[in-house]
Design an enzyme around this catalytic site. Structure first.
Site, PDB file in Angstrom:
ATOM      1  CG  ASP A 216      -0.366  -0.549   2.482  1.00 40.75           C
ATOM      2  OD1 ASP A 216       0.869  -0.531   2.601  1.00 40.75           O
ATOM      3  OD2 ASP A 216      -1.129  -0.988   3.347  1.00 40.75           O
TER       4      ASP A 216
ATOM      5  CD  GLU B 120      -8.785   0.770   7.522  1.00 39.28           C
ATOM      6  OE1 GLU B 120      -8.666  -0.225   8.260  1.00 39.28           O
ATOM      7  OE2 GLU B 120      -8.299   1.877   7.813  1.00 39.28           O
TER       8      GLU B 120
HETATM    9  C1  F6R Z   1       1.376  -1.643   6.167  1.00 33.70           C
HETATM   10  C2  F6R Z   1       0.034  -2.182   6.192  1.00 33.70           C
HETATM   11  C3  F6R Z   1      -0.778  -2.252   7.442  1.00 33.70           C
HETATM   12  C4  F6R Z   1       0.024  -2.574   8.692  1.00 33.70           C
HETATM   13  C5  F6R Z   1      -0.888  -2.606   9.913  1.00 33.70           C
HETATM   14  C6  F6R Z   1      -0.105  -2.864  11.188  1.00 33.70           C
HETATM   15  O1  F6R Z   1       1.908  -1.697   4.870  1.00 33.70           O
HETATM   16  O2  F6R Z   1      -0.447  -2.550   5.173  1.00 33.70           O
HETATM   17  O3  F6R Z   1      -1.788  -3.225   7.267  1.00 33.70           O
HETATM   18  O4  F6R Z   1       0.651  -3.822   8.520  1.00 33.70           O
HETATM   19  O5  F6R Z   1      -1.542  -1.390  10.031  1.00 33.70           O
HETATM   20  O6  F6R Z   1       0.721  -1.767  11.424  1.00 33.70           O
HETATM   21  P1  F6R Z   1       1.810  -1.781  12.571  1.00 33.70           P
HETATM   22  O7  F6R Z   1       2.788  -2.848  12.199  1.00 33.70           O
HETATM   23  O8  F6R Z   1       2.432  -0.414  12.544  1.00 33.70           O
HETATM   24  O9  F6R Z   1       1.102  -2.089  13.832  1.00 33.70           O
END
Ligand code: F6R
Length: 241
Positions: free
Chosen positions: A67, A143
């Protein structure tokens, strides 16, 4: 689902990096699907370290990231391209011509998404997809929703994701409201999936993803239907299982 329990984040990162480097050693021209966020940072550190020691070679690898924020150019310090360059790309021998992310500077969403889907199919799809897990169960920026979106699409970030990501920005108002994300269909077509999950604040989402019903209101739950998923999680993230 294969669940690997580790005692802490450090061990989680080492295990995940082991799995990725095994993939690259066994198939040097692998297509790796990559993630940003806090969860994979330690994994990337191990990969950089092992590359520097000569244990893993990325010269034939292609990468496609999950993303990118819509509206942030590559040079922006909070763009996911910048993140990847900082944590991985500039430290290893990946060919810059074969490291792909959605183009956040393209404001025409339909074009940005179609271009990215063309890139992903052009490289033959993903061999190993690395994922983090959002506190609301999102994977990529898919989401919670009423349906599973298949290809790359533009999403409005939820309040919970904006809140979770504001730590990287000067103020919540600076967090972009939209992002381009690989779709669930593309993620599910990856041959293998590796999920890294750390911390108590992910425990409920991880439980729902692994043990709850498969529903687009908990996007990661779709992974129950994938034939080759490995979840590497620390004790805190597994505390509700
Ligand atoms: C990042 C992504 C998100 C994160 C998720 C967890 O490229 O696609 O899905 O993997 O928001 O984020 P963290 O690791 O910061 O808790």
């Amino acid at each position: 689902m294969n669940i690997i329990r580790t005692k802490d984040y450090q061990n989680l990162s080492r295990k995940a990096a082991n799995i990725i480097s095994a993939q690259v050693i066994l198939k040097p021209d692998s297509v790796l699907g990559l993630a940003t966020g806090s969860s994979p940072v330690g994994t990337y550190q191990y990969l950089v370290d092992w590359y520097q020691k000569g244990d893993v070679d990325f010269s034939r690898v292609t990468t496609v990231n999950l993303d990118e924020y819509k509206g942030l150019p590559r040079e922006h310090e909070q763009s996911y391209f910048y993140f990847m360059r900082h944590h991985l790309f500039r430290h290893v021998n990946l060919d810059p011509a074969r490291t792909f992310l959605p183009d956040g500077s393209e404001m025409d969403s339909a074009k940005a998404c179609a271009d990215y889907d063309r890139i992903i199919s052009g490289v033959g799809g993903v061999d190993l997809q690395l994922l983090g897990l959002g506190r609301n169960g999102h994977i990529g920026f898919n989401e919670p929703d009423s349906h599973f979106a298949s290809g790359t699409h533009c999403v409005r970030l939820t309040a919970s994701t904006i809140e979770a990501n504001q730590r990287f920005f000067d103020s919540p108002d600076d967090v972009p409201r939209e992002a381009y994300t690989m779709g669930i269909g593309t993620i599910m077509r990856a041959k293998k999936i590796l999920v890294v999950v750390s911390g108590e604040d992910k425990a409920e989402a991880l439980r729902a993803v692994c043990q709850g019903p498969v529903t687009p209101s908990m996007p990661g739950s779709i992974l129950q239907f994938h034939p080759d998923v490995t979840i590497v999680a620390d004790a805190a993230a597994l505390s509700r299982m």
